[in-house]
Scaffold this motif. Structure first.
Motif, PDB file in Angstrom:
ATOM      1  N   CYS A 185       2.786  -2.712  -0.325  1.00  0.00           N
ATOM      2  CA  CYS A 185       3.564  -1.803   0.466  1.00  0.00           C
ATOM      3  C   CYS A 185       2.414  -1.031   0.792  1.00  0.00           C
ATOM      4  O   CYS A 185       1.550  -0.683   0.355  1.00  0.00           O
ATOM      5  CB  CYS A 185       4.828  -1.178  -0.291  1.00  0.00           C
ATOM      6  SG  CYS A 185       5.988  -2.308  -0.990  1.00  0.00           S
ATOM      7  N   GLU A 186       2.795  -0.096   2.272  1.00  0.00           N
ATOM      8  CA  GLU A 186       1.931   0.913   2.584  1.00  0.00           C
ATOM      9  C   GLU A 186       1.614   1.689   1.760  1.00  0.00           C
ATOM     10  O   GLU A 186       0.439   2.225   1.500  1.00  0.00           O
ATOM     11  CB  GLU A 186       2.778   1.326   4.021  1.00  0.00           C
ATOM     12  CG  GLU A 186       1.818   2.165   4.946  1.00  0.00           C
ATOM     13  CD  GLU A 186       2.464   2.745   5.962  1.00  0.00           C
ATOM     14  OE1 GLU A 186       3.288   2.240   6.459  1.00  0.00           O
ATOM     15  OE2 GLU A 186       2.217   3.932   6.305  1.00  0.00           O
ATOM     16  N   HIS A 187       2.576   2.208   0.848  1.00  0.00           N
ATOM     17  CA  HIS A 187       2.001   3.370  -0.311  1.00  0.00           C
ATOM     18  C   HIS A 187       1.791   2.713  -1.455  1.00  0.00           C
ATOM     19  O   HIS A 187       1.706   3.581  -2.679  1.00  0.00           O
ATOM     20  CB  HIS A 187       3.302   4.265  -0.298  1.00  0.00           C
ATOM     21  CG  HIS A 187       3.618   5.091   0.899  1.00  0.00           C
ATOM     22  ND1 HIS A 187       4.888   5.695   1.081  1.00  0.00           N
ATOM     23  CD2 HIS A 187       2.948   5.308   1.582  1.00  0.00           C
ATOM     24  CE1 HIS A 187       4.831   6.165   2.204  1.00  0.00           C
ATOM     25  NE2 HIS A 187       3.726   5.937   2.751  1.00  0.00           N
ATOM     26  N   SER A 188       1.599   1.503  -1.832  1.00  0.00           N
ATOM     27  CA  SER A 188       1.042   0.962  -2.894  1.00  0.00           C
ATOM     28  C   SER A 188      -0.011   1.363  -3.325  1.00  0.00           C
ATOM     29  O   SER A 188      -1.033   1.547  -2.801  1.00  0.00           O
ATOM     30  CB  SER A 188       1.027  -0.569  -3.021  1.00  0.00           C
ATOM     31  OG  SER A 188       2.262  -1.165  -2.524  1.00  0.00           O
ATOM     32  N   GLU A 189      -0.090   1.879  -4.746  1.00  0.00           N
ATOM     33  CA  GLU A 189      -1.178   2.368  -5.507  1.00  0.00           C
ATOM     34  C   GLU A 189      -1.895   1.310  -6.185  1.00  0.00           C
ATOM     35  O   GLU A 189      -3.149   1.279  -6.434  1.00  0.00           O
ATOM     36  CB  GLU A 189      -0.929   3.444  -6.458  1.00  0.00           C
ATOM     37  CG  GLU A 189      -0.389   4.824  -5.731  1.00  0.00           C
ATOM     38  CD  GLU A 189      -0.343   5.856  -6.666  1.00  0.00           C
ATOM     39  OE1 GLU A 189      -1.152   6.276  -7.240  1.00  0.00           O
ATOM     40  OE2 GLU A 189       0.904   6.253  -7.158  1.00  0.00           O
ATOM     41  N   ARG A 190      -1.194   0.272  -6.566  1.00  0.00           N
ATOM     42  CA  ARG A 190      -1.932  -0.800  -7.257  1.00  0.00           C
ATOM     43  C   ARG A 190      -1.838  -1.990  -5.888  1.00  0.00           C
ATOM     44  O   ARG A 190      -0.873  -2.534  -5.460  1.00  0.00           O
ATOM     45  CB  ARG A 190      -0.968  -1.259  -8.282  1.00  0.00           C
ATOM     46  CG  ARG A 190      -1.387  -2.696  -8.823  1.00  0.00           C
ATOM     47  CD  ARG A 190      -1.024  -3.172 -10.088  1.00  0.00           C
ATOM     48  NE  ARG A 190      -1.345  -2.230 -11.314  1.00  0.00           N
ATOM     49  CZ  ARG A 190      -2.241  -2.279 -11.839  1.00  0.00           C
ATOM     50  NH1 ARG A 190      -3.159  -3.325 -11.720  1.00  0.00           N
ATOM     51  NH2 ARG A 190      -2.744  -1.393 -12.924  1.00  0.00           N
TER      52      ARG A 190
END
Lengths: 234, 234
Positions: free
Chosen positions: A108-113
Motif C-alpha cells: 500500500c501507499e503507506h506500507s512501511e514494509r
C-alpha cells in the motif's frame, strides 16, 4: 492428538523431511506406531508407520477423512504486512486457530514494509493448523500491489477497513446479511490513503468499520477474522 | 496524538519519572510545549510544560476531560497466566486496544505457571492505553487461587469458558441478553479441571463456549474480549 504433515503417494502417506525427522529422531516413533497425518488440503490419514526413515517416513493408509476440521466459511484476509514481522506472524497463528482460508499480503501507499518473505510464515501456518486440529493449510499469496489486488475478481464480497472519512458499515452487520465467506482488506500502520479507499469503492469494494477503538493493523485483522466466526454463531 | 502519564498535584499534572525522562531527554520537550497527559483513571489533561525537569516534568492544566476514551462496558478477565509470558503480554496489549477494565490472574489445578510478576505487565497496560488513546489503565489484580476467586462477589454476571463436558451456551448469546459488562474466566493450557468447572457452576457461574475451534488460552481470552465489543454493535 498429535498431527504430522505429509503427501499421499499411492497407498501410503510420506511425511515431509522435517516431519520425518521429528517423528523418527525426536519422538522416536517406530515401524507399526500409528500416526495421524494431514495433507494440508483437508485430508486426514491415519495408519501405522511402514517405513521408519528419518527423511521420508511413510504410513500405510488405514483411515482417511476429507475436509477434516473444516471451518464452515472461507475468510480471505488481504493485509499490508506490518513493519514488525513478529506482529504478522502472531496474527497468522491466531487467524489459523479461529479460522482463515487465504492471506494476500498487499503493498500500500503507506506500507512501511515493502519486501515480504513467506518461508517463515508458511511454517507458522502449518504449526497453527496442526495445533488447532485443522486439515487445510491457508493459502499464502505473494505480495501484490494494492491497485492490482482490488482489480482481481473474487467469488465473495470484498470489504475494506478504513479509519478515515467515508461511508462505512459495521463488518458484523455486513456478515449477518451476506455471510462470513468474505475478503477483508486491512491497511498498514498509517492506514490506507484516501485515494486507495476511493479506488476500492470504485472497484465495488464496500467500506466497513470494526468499531470506534483505535486498533493496530494486526489487531484489526484478527478482529475481522473473529467477527466472521461470531457471525456464524448468530 | 502523543500521550504521557502523570498524576494531578494541585493545579498541575506531574509526569512519572519514566515519562518525564522520555518527554524531556528523549523527545526534547521544552517549557511551554503543550503536552496531553492521562492520569490512568480516565482523566485527560492538556497544557504547557511549566517545569522542564527530566525527573518530574509538570504541565499546567488548561484543559481537562473526564472518562476520556472510555469503553462503554466493563470487561473483567480472569485468566490462568500462560506458561510463556510473551503470550500473556501479547494478550494484554490486544485486550487494552479492544477494551478491558480488569484482569485477575488465577491459579488453577492445571496451571503450569504458579508465580506471576506484574511489573512488566503494568508497563504493557500503560503503553497499550497510550497507544489506543484511552484514559483509564485496567486494574491488574494479584494472583488468586481459583476457588478463592469464584467465592468473591462481583457486580456483573460471571462466565467460565470450558472445553470439557457440561452445559454451555455461546458467550455472544449471553452478552446479547445480559450485556457486555461481564467477568469471563479462561483456563490454563490444560483447561479447567472438571471439578473446577463444577465448583464454578455451584458458585453461580455460567458455563460458556466460544465456538468449536480449539483455541490457545490467550486466543480464547482475546476472543472473549472481542465478543463483548461485537455484542455492543448488535
Amino acid at each position: 492428538m498429535q498431527l504430522f504433515y505429509g503427501q499421499v503417494e499411492g497407498d501410503r502417506v510420506v511425511l515431509s523431511e522435517d516431519e520425518s525427522k521429528h517423528a523418527i529422531r525426536v519422538l522416536r516413533k517406530k515401524s507399526g506406531d500409528i500416526l495421524s497425518v494431514i495433507d494440508g488440503h483437508g485430508g486426514l490419514y491415519t495408519g501405522p508407520i511402514v517405513e521408519e526413515h528419518q527423511k521420508h517416513c511413510a504410513i500405510q493408509i488405514d483411515e482417511h477423512v476429507e475436509n477434516w476440521g473444516e471451518v464452515p466459511y472461507d475468510f480471505h484476509l488481504a493485509i499490508a504486512p506490518t513493519k514488525n514481522m513478529d506482529r504478522l506472524e502472531w496474527l497468522l497463528e491466531k487467524s489459523v486457530e479461529i479460522g482463515i482460508s487465504r492471506i494476500s499480503p498487499i503493498l500500500c501507499e503507506h506500507s512501511e514494509r515493502k519486501v515480504f518473505k513467506p518461508e517463515r510464515l508458511e511454517r507458522i501456518l502449518l504449526s497453527g493448523v496442526k495445533q488447532s486440529l485443522k486439515g487445510k493449510i491457508p493459502q499464502l499469496d505473494p505480495l501484490v500491489k494494492f491497485n492490482d489486488f482490488i482489480g482481481q475478481s473474487r467469488s465473495y464480497p470484498t470489504y475494506i477497513g478504513y479509519c478515515g472519512e467515508g461511508t462505512k458499515t459495521p463488518l458484523i452487520d455486513q456478515m449477518r446479511t451476506n455471510g462470513s465467506s468474505v475478503c477483508v482488506m486491512i491497511g498498514p500502520e498509517g492506514d490506507f490513503s484516501p485515494e486507495e479507499f476511493q479506488n476500492a469503492l470504485a472497484a465495488g469494494i464496500t467500506g466497513i468499520t470494526l468499531g470506534d477503538q483505535r486498533l493496530r493493523t494486526e489487531t484489526a485483522a484478527l478482529a475481522a477474522v473473529h467477527t466472521a466466526h461470531i457471525a456464524t454463531l448468530l
